[in-house]
Design an enzyme around this catalytic site. Structure first.
Site, PDB file in Angstrom:
ATOM      1  N   THR A  62       4.769   0.829  -4.257  1.00  0.00           N
ATOM      2  CA  THR A  62       5.166  -0.448  -3.219  1.00  0.00           C
ATOM      3  C   THR A  62       6.252  -0.259  -2.849  1.00  0.00           C
ATOM      4  O   THR A  62       7.533   0.251  -3.500  1.00  0.00           O
ATOM      5  CB  THR A  62       4.832  -1.698  -4.388  1.00  0.00           C
ATOM      6  OG1 THR A  62       3.560  -1.377  -4.948  1.00  0.00           O
ATOM      7  CG2 THR A  62       4.904  -2.825  -3.389  1.00  0.00           C
ATOM      8  N   GLU A 107       6.090  11.725  -6.396  1.00  0.00           N
ATOM      9  CA  GLU A 107       6.935  11.771  -5.045  1.00  0.00           C
ATOM     10  C   GLU A 107       7.458  12.991  -4.952  1.00  0.00           C
ATOM     11  O   GLU A 107       7.778  13.454  -3.813  1.00  0.00           O
ATOM     12  CB  GLU A 107       7.761  10.484  -4.827  1.00  0.00           C
ATOM     13  CG  GLU A 107       7.169   9.245  -4.484  1.00  0.00           C
ATOM     14  CD  GLU A 107       6.944   8.461  -5.972  1.00  0.00           C
ATOM     15  OE1 GLU A 107       7.072   9.080  -6.844  1.00  0.00           O
ATOM     16  OE2 GLU A 107       6.478   7.274  -5.874  1.00  0.00           O
ATOM     17  N   ARG A 138      13.389  -0.207  -0.616  1.00  0.00           N
ATOM     18  CA  ARG A 138      13.157  -1.033  -1.811  1.00  0.00           C
ATOM     19  C   ARG A 138      14.137  -1.002  -2.847  1.00  0.00           C
ATOM     20  O   ARG A 138      14.950   0.076  -2.935  1.00  0.00           O
ATOM     21  CB  ARG A 138      11.720  -0.756  -2.342  1.00  0.00           C
ATOM     22  CG  ARG A 138      11.616  -1.352  -3.578  1.00  0.00           C
ATOM     23  CD  ARG A 138      10.197  -0.821  -4.234  1.00  0.00           C
ATOM     24  NE  ARG A 138      10.277  -0.971  -5.660  1.00  0.00           N
ATOM     25  CZ  ARG A 138       9.314  -0.616  -6.381  1.00  0.00           C
ATOM     26  NH1 ARG A 138       7.981  -0.022  -6.000  1.00  0.00           N
ATOM     27  NH2 ARG A 138       9.514  -0.667  -7.730  1.00  0.00           N
ATOM     28  N   ASN A 155      -2.230  -0.810 -10.329  1.00  0.00           N
ATOM     29  CA  ASN A 155      -1.223  -1.808  -9.991  1.00  0.00           C
ATOM     30  C   ASN A 155      -0.941  -1.655  -8.362  1.00  0.00           C
ATOM     31  O   ASN A 155      -0.646  -2.595  -7.853  1.00  0.00           O
ATOM     32  CB  ASN A 155       0.189  -1.660 -10.929  1.00  0.00           C
ATOM     33  CG  ASN A 155       1.028  -2.694 -10.631  1.00  0.00           C
ATOM     34  OD1 ASN A 155       0.488  -3.998 -10.561  1.00  0.00           O
ATOM     35  ND2 ASN A 155       2.143  -2.491 -10.134  1.00  0.00           N
TER      36      ASN A 155
END
Lengths: 1208, 336
Positions: A30, A63, A113, A1014
């Site tokens: 996210t 990642e 973020r 999630n």
């Protein structure tokens, strides 16, 4: 012709990136997941890039893996990209150094973020991007959805031309999730921006055995430095290359950009410099001020690396006297944040030049704003400009918060509005995550964006809960492109809608309303009756603001239209009917057209129902005539009346629950991220329409209802009957059926009426039915509102009853274990969550001595997302102590906790022995040799430690103080490592594997939902064959990884596979055995999830089918059995007795594939069927194997026996 | 070789054996095998109203407007290239039409009047030669009189007939107070044929869980008698095509239906048990019997033993308990 699209920032970027990529390596995080999801979906649909081939989209295990794959793809000559954010970007950094060091063109698209520090934040700021400054990547910022779309193309053109890889970033959520109307870049432009010769150059540099070279050498002190400097010219040249790409793009599209874009007064004296979505807000404020003659301006930084000071200076008006540089990040302990320092260096160096740009070097101040998506609005911009006019402004400041500790924050006038507020139509909608409000609003934006000349913007705010999540949609429409990158202000909305009637009680819905605004309320109350039921404050506001008040019974309309509880279309129709934004007839036609587009052929009958709902809506929408005076006498419900509150809860938790967190000053906050537990009980969310009601004549006190409750909202207690003498009249209690309790005792099963979510699982699991009427069970659902007050009183009484003595509780039985108080309650998990019962069970059994390391994911969000936490304490104040480190390191994090605990216990034992003279040998011996294998043993050890502490207190020596600080470690601690399958199977597997091999006494609980729940259901290696998931849109090809089998390979690891809905006693036993095992234990727990595409009221039956079909065999592998000469493995479920299809047919994750690729789905089903049977067979065979030592002993015995025989 | 051809719903069929709606017809290959085995037409598996609805709801709930949270706008891939159950069904009609030489009868199963019979139009467009309307409403409400229910079925039929021009057959339950009267009204409402009788999955009680469960109960030859009687009664009283359904496992079973007056004989359970060869066996048996009895054609024997053609029509009319019971002998060892 201009082609317009109304899409969000992630789609805007993916729309370009997908078309100009050949390899896309992805991993969910996210707020960037949307870019990967779309890419995967488009690839699955066979969409091609501009060169006619379908990009290869591959999901990695982390990642770090994605970056490595991109690096490899680039080295082999493909155009490769990836998408990420935050911690994910940090994991890419090592590869970014490599990619840049090799001058390899690529673009990483980053939804910027916050990084996790004192807390995790999924929201936007630049701390992740700033951590990559030294990698050698160019850093290119986009400030809006349009820019993110455009810059994706510009970045790729520039990297191909200049060989410097680019990190293209835009603000997480504010841009990634904002829906806006943009002009698209068409394929022809992309072809021109990426000319063939550049691509040929890229191919020419690729590794190839046809013309082999070697990269990635290891270099010695003689040459490394020079080689590092050799690429300087490339970085020097890059800003110009980016500008050229921008110029070319401007020519092709009419949207020109500059490395540093200045807007505002040409003779500005005060200038703000910043990058990201905040620049849009500053631009709006600057325009407002310029119109009033103020000499102010804005410099937008687009290319932050390589830093181009000449371009920066050239862009600033020569008249500039004062500059405020705003950074959306924090560099603790630094002289200032990165952009501030770079600007300052540029100006200082310029001032030292022979012919400086400025006669006098402008004064520069630096401030932080917008961390973790904190609001940044024009009022704050004004505050910054105002600070610049002060004779001695703060050199370092913050804006947007009240800092009463270091006094850095600038005050701002919350009432300020820029001119565009009046020109824009703003609307605010309150809904639930499950009622379709957000999708209806996205739809409305598309309608207005696509069907009119108006520009449109949508931004959606979710609360941190999963069950009953509140959504607030902020929509804006206007004749000009909308730059307002901030929420609707108080008094600015011309339309407010409340889609859920109960919000009237809990939220100040009219705060945003402008005078004369329309307020639409979904309520079952008639227009005549509704006003009188509203809270007094709301009535007052309504009359003061002369609100035009409309009501509709949307649930009734939806039901009549045969749409169940889907009210989205009804409410959307109301919006168009009364907002006046479009002529009503046009609006209705447009909604119908949108419905047709949404459902298409596949849902044409649902579309019919929608049309019917639309027509019905208009007939059922009523305006309420406002009285001249308020009429309400109702006082707001005091939900937590009577509860003792700590100062902390009163000053922080309650205001945060009420939505006033923004106004809390810095001084109130813990400085190190430490928060109290036991706060979820203050929320009283009243989500349930119905709650379970106990029938004491039927109840057999089996405890199953308590066992399955995902929210710990139904509990059991056993207590001396006389304690109920003063109970409320309706408090239910009964004589115990079991002889385990004295006959004079009573048992009660009590529901927390305001915390229950109404999931029905307790009623579903209840095995007891009325012999004369099977529909009456020992638990039955009944309407909550009439029971609320009475049961709240009963609940309060129940809580005051003492807990059953842990020392004598029969915790090996379900009814016994369920008497233990749960130390995990009322979490924000989904209604019917399949994970939380396992956590609750662990806290019941071990919570009073539990340390929890929790991987990032659903369990960390419902476990630790503020404002409250479900982890709580028992009557003695003991309970789980919890922390979340990262997603990728949770096993190691938990191992560290164990090592520390063991080390401190060792130290305590050593120090204790050293103090034997002072504290007494008997005390020392008892403490050192305590049997702590039972609850009674632990209780006694606690008493010994308490006695020791008392003695140490009297001693008052340094040695005593030292021992006192660690003596608590002499009580056995239970370390739990909890996380989901994304962590355990993928990103954290390396660490998990290492911890499995460590032999340390840790308990690993894997909540296996078979997807990354999630982040929205992405494929993990736990995803079963044949299921579709995001990133596996064509169906998972491979057999689910068998983590249990891997763990068993270590021989000294306790392993269990459980599914509580199939066999609760097995789960209970597995937890107790795992915890008692003095080494590594791993419990892999089947956890049904909404991501399976199944109604969670079927949670248990799906667990049962998962086991019966062989999809989820139950087993335990207990190395202790080996010592008894037995095979450690026991397979605890029978051979598959129902076909896999029977299990799969109830879940959309399997059935969707049948609608797309029936042949593949059928093949997968056959394979899954054989997987299940084969796996069970393998386990049974493993469990039947004789142990080698047993085998040797048997052979020896046989040989010995044979010796005596004549024919041997 | 006798002429086995017959006419059903205005369609000329090469013989009277028509596999009825079973799960076998969910896939193409078994149907092709049935054709090879000699099936004269095929009734596809029913498109259940409930199934179409659940499918649409699933798509709506999990794919179109799923639960949304801050970190996720849904939990399944947002692909839009999936096909609904309805479209899968229509596609199958098209494919069958392309690959079969025998007629294809599509089957609709439902009871509500919410416009779902419009699907009939889509079935026709997809190529169906005829439709079977499988309407059944469980009459559990004491407020609803029998004639209201009959009206409901007829309304449904009329509504469907307004949508389609291909022939429609109604598959009926045995639960009518006056079946011939209803059949007549169905004829007036536009039906082209009647299929007797629908076989229901009867719910059962699971004693272990005290839950009601669905059980598949296959027919036996004994089940033919009810159908045969009604076929015999209706033959000659109605111009509608008559299909006999339920319990046909052997050539004898089929022959009896034809003698009673059926235009076609449906087979289901026998095919589920024995596959396409079971059909071939029945066809062979019919042929052999006809050859032995020197029948020239099915047309010749069809209805030759209908009630009207019987010397004693009351044989099918009376409730012949007495004779049957009188001839009943208790099994050895059973004490009465």
């Amino acid at each position: 012709m201009k082609h317009m699209l109304t899409i969000d920032g992630n789609e805007a970027v993916a729309h370009v990136a997908f078309r100009i990529s050949e390899v896309i390596a992805i991993y969910p995080i996210t707020p960037s997941s949307g870019m990967g999801e779309l890419s995967d979906e488009w690839a699955a649909q066979g969409k091609a890039n501009i060169w006619g081939s379908v990009p290869k989209v591959v999901e990695l295990q982390s990642e770090g893996g994605a970056a490595g794959t991109v690096h490899g793809a680039l080295q082999a000559g493909a155009l490769a990209t990836t998408f990420t954010a935050s911690q994910g970007l940090l994991l890419m950094i090592p590869n970014m150094y490599k990619i840049a060091g090799e001058l390899t063109p690529t673009v990483f698209h980053v939804a910027a973020r916050a990084l996790a520090t004192h807390a995790l934040s999924i929201f936007g700021d630049h701390s992740d991007v700033m951590s990559t400054r030294a990698t050698g990547f160019a850093l290119l910022a986009s400030n809006s959805v349009q820019e993110a779309h455009d810059m994706a193309a510009i970045a790729t053109a520039a990297t191909l031309a200049g060989r410097i890889p680019v990190l293209h970033f835009f603000d997480g959520f504010r841009t990634s999730h904002e829906v806006a109307k943009i002009q698209t870049v068409d394929d022809a432009v992309l072809h021109k921006m990426l000319p063939q010769e550049r691509i040929v150059e890229l191919r020419g540099r690729a590794l190839s055995p046809e013309h082999p070279v070697l990269r990635g050498t290891s270099q010695n002190p003689d040459v490394f430095f020079q080689a590092r400097e050799a690429q300087n010219p490339w970085f020097d040249a890059f800003p110009d290359i980016v500008q050229e790409a921008m110029d070319e793009f401007g020519k092709l599209t009419g949207r020109p950009y500059k490395l540093f874009d200045y807007v505002g007064a040409p003779d500005a004296e005060r200038v703000i410099i910043l990058m990201g979505s905040g620049a849009e807000t500053v631009q709006e404020a600057v325009a407002h001020m310029n119109r009033r003659g103020e000499k102010v301006g804005l410099l937008k930084v687009r290319l932050f690396r390589p830093w181009a000071p000449a371009a920066l200076l050239a862009a600033l008006p020569a008249t500039t006297r004062q500059i405020a540089v705003l950074d959306r990040c924090k560099e603790p302990g630094a002289a200032g944040e990165p952009l501030y320092k770079d600007v300052l260096v540029a100006l200082a160096e310029d001032a030292g030049n022979e012919t400086p740009r400025f006669a006098a070097m402008p004064r520069v101040i630096g401030g932080r704003y917008g961390l973790g998506s904190k609001e940044f609005n024009p009022a704050m911009v004004l505050a910054v400009f105002a600070a610049l006019t002060e004779p001695a402004p703060k050199r370092r400041f913050t804006v947007g918060i009240a800092d009463d500790v270091t006094g850095l924050s600038l005050p701002f006038d919350a009432g300020f509005r820029s001119d565009v507020t009046a020109e824009t139509f703003a609307a605010v909608f309150y809904g639930l995550g499950s009622d379709g409000t957000v999708s209806a609003n996205k739809n409305s934006i598309k309608i207005i964006g696509d069907e009119t000349e108006l520009y449109a913007q949508g931004y959606f705010v979710y609360d941190s809960k999963k069950s009953g999540a509140m959504t607030v949609s902020h929509l804006r429409f206007g004749p000009q492109p909308i730059r307002s990158a901030y929420l609707t202000g108080d008094g600015d909305a011309k339309f407010i809608a409340c889609h859920q009637p109960h919000f009237v009680e809990t939220h100040d819905l009219l705060a945003h309303a402008a005078p004369g605004a329309v307020f639409l309320l979904n309520t079952h109350l008639s227009p005549e009756r509704v006003f009188a039921t509203l809270p007094l404050a709301m009535q007052r506001r309504m009359i003061e603001k002369q609100i035009r008040f409309y009501v509709i019974d949307a649930y009734q309309v939806a039901q009549e239209a045969d749409m169940g509880r889907r009210i989205n279309t009804v409410m959307q129709t109301c919006f168009f009917a009364i907002s006046g934004i479009l002529p009503q007839e046009d609006a209705i036609a447009a909604i119908k057209h949108a419905v047709e587009k949404t459902y298409g052929r596949k849902g044409r009958r649902i579309a019919e129902l929608n049309y019917r709902a639309i027509d019905k809506t208009l007939a059922c929408l009523n305006q309420v005539v406002l009285p001249a005076e308020t009429t309400s006498t109702a006082t707001p419900a005091a939900a937590i009346a009577g509860q003792p509150l700590t100062d902390f809860v009163r000053k922080l938790t309650l205001p945060m629950i009420a939505g006033h967190g923004d106004s809390l000053p810095v001084s109130l906050f813990p400085v190190d991220g430490t928060w109290p537990t036991g706060t979820a009980k203050y929320e009283k969310r009243n989500l349930a329409l119905q709650i379970p009601v106990l029938e004491t004549d039927l109840c057999t006190q089996c405890g199953k209802c308590v066992f399955v409750c995902p929210h710990s909202a139904i509990r059991a207690k056993a207590f001396p009957a006389e304690l109920a003498d003063n109970a409320p009249a309706t408090f239910k209690h009964m004589a115990p059926r079991s002889k385990d309790y004295p006959a004079s005792w009573n048992i009660s099963y009590q529901v927390a009426p305001e915390d229950c979510t109404g999931c029905t699982l307790c009623v579903e699991v209840c095995p007891i039915r009325d012999k004369s009427n099977v529909s009456r069970k020992a638990l039955n659902m009944a309407e909550q509102p009439p029971l609320r007050a009475q049961e709240a009183e009963n609940w309060a009484f129940f809580l005051k009853l003492p807990d059953y003595d842990r020392r004598i509780v029969k915790r090996g039985t379900v009814p016994g274990a369920m008497l233990l108080p749960p130390l995990f309650e009322f979490s924000g998990a989904c209604v019917g969550c399949g994970e939380t019962p396992y956590i609750r069970l662990a806290t019941q059994l071990f919570g009073d001595r539990m340390l929890v390391a929790n991987a990032t994911g659903c369990s960390s969000i419902y476990g630790g997302n503020l404002p409250t936490t479900p982890y709580t304490t028992n009557a003695e104040g003991r309970g789980p102590a919890w922390n979340n480190s990262l997603f990728e390191d949770n096993a190691e994090f938990g191992l560290g906790m164990r090592l520390a605990t063991d080390q401190l216990a060792d130290a305590a034992r050593t120090q204790l022995k050293a103090l034997a003279l002072e504290v007494g040998d008997d005390v020392v011996n008892a403490l050192l040799h305590a049997d702590q294998s039972t609850e009674a043993g632990i209780h006694e050890q606690r008493e010994r430690v308490a006695a020791l502490q008392a003695k140490l207190g009297h001693l008052a020596t340094p040695a005593a103080a030292s021992l006192s600080a660690i003596a608590e470690n002499l009580v056995r601690r239970s370390v739990w490592i909890i996380g989901g399958d994304g962590w355990a199977y993928d990103i954290g597997f390396g660490g998990l594997d290492h911890v499995l091999s460590s032999g340390a006494d840790v308990n690993i609980l894997v909540l296996d939902t078979e997807v990354y729940s999630n982040t929205g259901g992405q494929n993990s290696k736990a995803t079963p064959r044949g299921a579709v998931a995001k990133f596996a849109a064509s169906g998972q090809n491979n057999r689910k990884k068998d983590l249990a089998r891997i763990a068993m390979d270590y021989e000294n690891v306790f392993v269990a596979k459980v599914a509580y809905g199939a066999k609760d006693t097995h789960t209970l036993k597995a937890f107790i055995d795992a915890e008692s095992y003095p080494g590594v234990s791993i419990i892999i727990a089947y956890s049904p999830c909404i991501a399976h595409g199944v109604d969670m009221s079927h949670n248990h039956s799906q667990q049962d089918l998962a086991v019966k079909s062989g999809h989820w065999p139950l087993l335990r592998y207990d190395p202790r059995r080996r010592e008894q000469g037995a095979n450690p493995l026991s397979v605890d479920s029978a051979a598959p007795s129902v076909p896999f299809r029977e299990f799969a047919k109830n879940e959309a994750r399997f059935t969707v594939l049948e609608r797309q690729h029936p042949e593949a789905a059928a093949r997968f089903m056959d394979q899954a069927e054989s997987d299940a049977r084969l796996r069970h067979q393998e386990y049974v065979e493993l469990a039947g194997l004789l142990l080698p030592e047993t085998l040797i002993a048997e052979q020896a015995a046989a040989a010995a026996e044979n010796k005596g025989e004549p024919n041997a | 070789m006798p002429d086995l051809s017959t006419t059903y719903l205005g369609l000329k069929l090469k013989n009277p054996l028509v596999p009825s709606s079973t799960p076998l017809s969910r896939q193409i290959d078994p149907i092709l095998h049935l054709e090879d085995a000699g099936a004269a037409a095929i009734v596809m598996h029913s498109l259940f109203e409930e199934d179409v609805r659940n499918d649409e709801r699933m798509i709506e709930r999990f794919l179109i407007t799923p639960d949304a949270f801050g970190e996720s706008a849904g939990h399944l891939p947002g692909r839009h290239d999936y096909v609904s159950k309805l479209d899968t069904y229509l596609e199958q009609i098209t494919q069958l039409k392309a690959r079969l030489e025998i007629p294809v009868v599509a089957s609709l199963n439902g009871s509500s009047l919410n416009g779902w019979v419009e699907l009939g139009q889509e079935m026709q467009a997809a190529g169906a030669d005829a439709l079977e309307l499988n309407a059944w409403y469980m009459p559990g409400d004491p407020e609803i009189p029998g004639d209201a229910l009959e009206e409901r079925y007829l309304g449904l039929l009329q509504e469907l007939k307004e949508q389609v021009s291909i022939p429609v057959s109604m598959k009926l339950s045995p639960f009518f107070s006056s079946l011939p009267n209803f059949v007549r009204r169905a004829e007036q409402a536009g039906a082209a044929g009647i299929s007797l009788f629908n076989r229901f999955f009867q719910p059962d009680i699971d004693l272990a869980t005290l839950k009601v469960v669905d059980r598949v109960q296959l027919s036996t030859s004994a089940d033919t008698l009810l159908t045969m009687r009604w076929i015999a009664i209706l033959r000659g009283r109605s111009k509608l095509s008559l299909a006999a359904s339920g319990g046909v496992h052997t050539a004898d079973d089929a022959l009896k239906m034809l003698l009673a007056g059926a235009d076609v004989v449906h087979m289901a359970s026998a095919l589920l048990i024995g596959g396409p060869p079971a059909l071939m066996e029945v066809l062979d048996g019919i042929t052999r019997w006809m050859e032995k009895g020197e029948y020239a054609s099915v047309a010749q024997l069809k209805g030759s033993m209908s009630q009207q053609n019987l010397p004693d029509p009351s044989a099918f009319a009376r409730a012949a308990y007495l004779n049957a019971l009188d001839s009943f002998t208790p099994p050895a060892g059973v004490m009465y």
